[in-house]
Scaffold this active site. Structure first.
Site, short mmCIF file in Angstrom:
data_model
loop_
_atom_site.label_atom_id
_atom_site.label_comp_id
_atom_site.label_asym_id
_atom_site.label_seq_id
_atom_site.Cartn_x
_atom_site.Cartn_y
_atom_site.Cartn_z
N ASP A 47 9.76 -2.13 -4.79
CA ASP A 47 9.27 -1.84 -3.43
C ASP A 47 10.34 -1.61 -2.35
O ASP A 47 11.33 -2.33 -2.31
CB ASP A 47 8.47 -3.03 -2.89
CG ASP A 47 7.51 -3.61 -3.88
OD1 ASP A 47 7.31 -3.01 -4.94
OD2 ASP A 47 6.97 -4.70 -3.59
N GLU A 229 -1.24 -6.59 -2.48
CA GLU A 229 0.19 -6.80 -2.27
C GLU A 229 0.67 -5.91 -1.13
O GLU A 229 0.02 -4.92 -0.79
CB GLU A 229 0.98 -6.41 -3.53
CG GLU A 229 0.64 -7.19 -4.78
CD GLU A 229 1.46 -6.80 -6.01
OE1 GLU A 229 1.89 -7.70 -6.73
OE2 GLU A 229 1.68 -5.60 -6.24
C1 FRU Z 1 4.83 -5.28 -5.58
C2 FRU Z 1 5.43 -6.65 -5.83
C3 FRU Z 1 5.32 -7.52 -4.60
C4 FRU Z 1 6.40 -8.52 -4.84
C5 FRU Z 1 7.48 -7.69 -5.49
C6 FRU Z 1 8.29 -8.42 -6.51
O1 FRU Z 1 5.36 -4.27 -6.36
O2 FRU Z 1 4.79 -7.23 -6.93
O3 FRU Z 1 4.05 -8.08 -4.42
O4 FRU Z 1 6.86 -9.10 -3.65
O5 FRU Z 1 6.82 -6.60 -6.11
O6 FRU Z 1 9.36 -7.65 -6.93
#
Ligand code: FRU
Length: 522
Positions: A47, A229
């Site tokens: 992300d 998320e």
């Molecule tokens: C989304 C996610 C978030 C988390 C991160 C962990 O892709 O799962 O929810 O903070 O990636 O790398």
């Protein structure tokens, strides 16, 4: 990693193989490293995080594992750009610590020094992120995710973690993460949107250190095929009415419209405590069940830049999907970001919707150009050949007219028969991308196994399609970004021709503008 394809034959290649026109040896760098989409030099990225704009510089942080090409203990990587297109990768910004891995989150420029972290002359940058505790997780505990902060007084170069972390403790919810913070000018407060299992939770604060719960949103609205998320929450001025609405972007995984990870959005009003859906938007949502920012399989965790000075928000997403992200056929690095996009709030007789278009700065890199007019087509017609415009770094803008109840298919292909098909189906009323024969697909059970579709509500007599092509990605913007599809692909050699055809009757391209992009980020 070296790939074993060549133009004319499949050979086992080695580093010192000669490159000739007869027998081109591709490496994963030459064949797959994007020409202009951001990728880390090495290893795993997911992300986008903590983006802010300050002193003519755009900052992009990202979920990063510097020691491997699969997901691992998360850090925040860092890159900067003057124009959102050309990026420089900087040293890692945040490292895991005794409270855990550094999961996704945001950053704000604290212009009024509400946090007190500033020295009174330059505003501090405050990052708000999730600490994810892998030890508690192994023990099977629930309260493994807490929100913490860090600040920078040198414009994001170095960061100091706050001594009293975490600032928002887990209330007993397993998935409790990805804080996105915005300044709410009307109520003179900071507002945090946080993903919590099946809903968004809102918190408010005066100083970024103490947070109070204000409301929940969405457990009974929108798509719920997976965990929510990476939310984003911000006000937006409409393009064509005098109204301001609040937008909630809410990613979820899985449960996307074409499988796996995707980002939906909601439009409404915020009274400083609760987010209430706009009435017309609610009607659309009742009809469609979920409203998506992008219907492609590869735009996840899209969030916007902080402090872009009242202009339209600019978003960027992770150009992959949890269904196969860890298996895509690159080893030096894994995954890239989308092209940054300007979001626009449009009002129609059916209410508001958001469109996305590539940021204008991309046009500064336009170099070789071709323009064609009035191309009548029915059977397969070649539109572009890489000899004139390099189809691995180009923007193609096409206006179609005289469309009927027919299927209009563009095909990108190469000399060894890989192809990527995309287009407009006016019979079944959808846009589509078909990457089933686009090259390497068998690295994952979930990749390239079906045609991706974005439903349309009507048949179109005219349409405009803007296509952004890099070596391994297509971003398709339909009618000024009313609908968007983003997908990745891995051909065994570069695509070098683009054709169009219709399934039945003749139609017309009234104009075609194709521009080569003169960028090499990587
Ligand atoms: C989304 C996610 C978030 C988390 C991160 C962990 O892709 O799962 O929810 O903070 O990636 O790398």
């Amino acid at each position: 990693m070296f790939l074993t394809f060549s133009c004319k034959e499949i050979t086992k290649s080695s580093l010192d193989n000669e490159t000739t026109s007869e027998n081109i040896v591709y490496t994963e760098e030459t064949l797959y490293r994007p020409n202009f989409h951001f990728t880390p030099k090495e290893n795993w990225m997911n992300d986008p995080n903590g983006m802010f704009f300050l002193n003519d510089t755009y900052h992009l942080f990202f979920q990063y594992y510097p020691e491997g090409n699969k997901w691992g203990p998360m850090h925040w990587g860092h890159a900067t750009s003057k124009d959102l297109i050309t990026w420089t990768e900087n040293p890692i910004a945040l490292y895991p610590d005794e409270l855990g891995y550094i999961f996704s989150g945001s950053a704000v420029v604290d212009l009024k020094n509400t946090s007190g972290f500033g020295d009174g002359t330059t505003p501090p940058i405050v990052a708000i992120f999730t600490h994810h505790d892998p030890i508690k997780e192994k023990e099977g505990l629930i309260d493994i995710e807490n929100q913490s902060i860090a600040y920078s007084i040198d414009e994001g170069k170095t960061w100091i973690k706050y001594a009293n972390n975490p600032v928002l403790k887990n209330p007993g919810i397993k998935n409790f993460r990805d804080p996105k913070v915005v300044w709410d000018e009307n109520h003179q407060q900071w507002v945090m949107a946080l993903a919590a299992d099946d809903r968004t939770k809102f918190y408010s604060s005066k100083n970024l250190k103490e947070w109070a719960f204000i409301s929940d949103f969405g457990n009974d609205l929108g798509a719920h095929g997976g965990v929510w998320e990476c939310p984003d929450f911000f006000p937006m001025q409409s393009e064509n009415s005098n109204e301001t609405k609040w937008i909630l972007l809410q990613s979820l995984n899985p449960g996307g419209p074409n499988g796996g990870s995707a980002t939906q959005y909601f439009i409404g009003d915020f009274d400083g405590k609760t987010f209430k859906l706009d009435e017309d938007f609610k009607k659309q949502l009742d009809l469609k069940k979920a409203i998506w920012l992008d219907h492609g399989m590869d735009n996840y965790a899209s969030v916007t830049w902080n402090n872009t000075n009242g202009k339209n928000p600019i978003s960027i997403g992770w150009m992959s999907n949890w269904l196969y992200a860890q298996d895509v056929p690159t080893e030096t690095w894994r995954s890239s970001m989308t092209i940054p996009r300007e979001l626009k709030l449009n009002k129609t007789e059916n209410g508001f919707f958001i469109s996305s278009e590539p940021v204008d700065q991309l046009e500064n890199y336009f170099s070789d150009k071709i323009t064609k007019e009035n191309i009548e087509f029915n059977e397969k017609t070649i539109l572009i050949d890489s000899k004139t415009i390099d189809l691995t770094k180009s923007v193609i803008d096409i206006k179609l007219t005289d469309l009927t109840t027919d299927v209009y298919t563009f095909t990108l292909y190469n000399t060894i028969g890989n192809n990527l098909k995309f287009g407009l189906d006016n019979v079944e009323k959808h846009l589509f991308i078909d990457r089933q024969s686009s090259g390497l697909t068998n690295f994952s059970e979930a990749f390239g196994k079906h045609v991706t579709k974005a439903p349309l509500t009507k048949e179109y007599q005219e349409a405009r399609i803007k296509i952004i092509l890099d070596k391994t990605s297509i971003e398709l913007f339909f009618n000024n970004g009313q609908e968007v599809l983003t997908e990745i692909f891995f051909p065994n050699e570069p695509f070098d021709k683009l054709t169009i055809e219709s399934s039945r009757k003749e139609a017309k391209i009234s104009t075609l503008n194709a521009n080569k992009l003169n960028i090499n980020n990587n």
